[in-house]
Design an enzyme around this catalytic site. Sequence first.
Site, short mmCIF file in Angstrom:
data_model
loop_
_atom_site.label_atom_id
_atom_site.label_comp_id
_atom_site.label_asym_id
_atom_site.label_seq_id
_atom_site.Cartn_x
_atom_site.Cartn_y
_atom_site.Cartn_z
N GLU A 109 -0.18 32.63 -4.95
CA GLU A 109 -0.92 33.50 -4.04
C GLU A 109 -0.87 34.97 -4.47
O GLU A 109 -1.79 35.74 -4.17
CB GLU A 109 -0.40 33.35 -2.61
N PRO A 158 -8.37 8.99 2.52
CA PRO A 158 -7.81 7.97 3.41
C PRO A 158 -7.43 6.66 2.74
O PRO A 158 -6.79 5.82 3.36
CB PRO A 158 -8.92 7.76 4.45
N GLY A 159 -7.80 6.49 1.47
CA GLY A 159 -7.37 5.29 0.77
C GLY A 159 -5.87 5.25 0.52
O GLY A 159 -5.29 4.17 0.36
N ARG A 219 0.84 -1.20 0.00
CA ARG A 219 0.00 0.00 0.00
C ARG A 219 0.88 1.26 0.00
O ARG A 219 1.72 1.43 0.89
CB ARG A 219 -0.92 0.04 1.24
N GLU A 267 -3.46 12.68 5.23
CA GLU A 267 -3.77 14.10 5.41
C GLU A 267 -5.11 14.31 6.12
O GLU A 267 -6.14 13.80 5.69
CB GLU A 267 -3.79 14.83 4.07
N GLU A 307 -3.42 32.02 8.04
CA GLU A 307 -3.77 31.90 6.62
C GLU A 307 -4.80 32.95 6.21
O GLU A 307 -4.73 33.50 5.11
CB GLU A 307 -4.29 30.50 6.32
N GLU A 365 -3.77 35.38 3.23
CA GLU A 365 -4.43 35.25 1.92
C GLU A 365 -5.48 36.31 1.67
O GLU A 365 -5.84 36.56 0.51
CB GLU A 365 -5.06 33.86 1.79
N ARG A 422 -4.54 26.44 -9.48
CA ARG A 422 -4.07 25.16 -8.94
C ARG A 422 -3.48 24.34 -10.07
O ARG A 422 -4.19 23.79 -10.92
CB ARG A 422 -5.24 24.41 -8.27
#
Length: 203
Positions: A163, A133-134, A55, A138, A111, A115, A82
């Site tokens: 930014e 979660p696979g 995994r 995070e 933040e 920002e 992004r």
Amino acid sequence: MTAHPVLPGELADPATLSDSRHAWPVSSSDIKYESPYVSLRVDTIVDPAGGEHGRAVVQPNGAIAVLAIDDEDRVLLVEQYRHPVGRRLLELPAGTLDVEGESSIDAAARELAEEADIVAEHWESIVHLLATPGYSTEAWEVFQATGLSAVPPAERTTREAEEADMVQWWLPFDDVVTAILAGRITDSLTVAGVLAVQVLRNR
């Protein structure tokens, strides 16, 4: 436990149903990449029957997002490029937990100031999430911020890279919900935070 009367599975007790801590044994672990922001390792896990399975595990820093709402019930969104998805996304102000020893709420305040040049008087933790979660560790937390005021011009952060190209937008809360349900806002932290507040308002 009681079986579902006609379908596979058990009927859950809503008072006790919850994620639980549980880990299969790891027979080996190999770090493939490591940086201050993200690392990648490959674990071999052992299932209850003794079978082994490889995994990949991505380990980024955790992240926070801020649902900032002004006195007229408008939500602050930042528009940011992004690169991985090749799009400009509308998002809540957000960032990673990359300052050692910094609490999540302090990171959220930092933040929001960096920002959007905004500080908040009132903070509330709204929702916790696991991003993917696979394959990733995070974890995310979304805060609601109210009692907003502007950072004095002389104290504002000089934004860099993506930014520096940010645009700040204010949109009525209900219109943000509509945009999410129409697929015009797709950032998952933003979607989760806004819809969580919508649920809380309708309780």
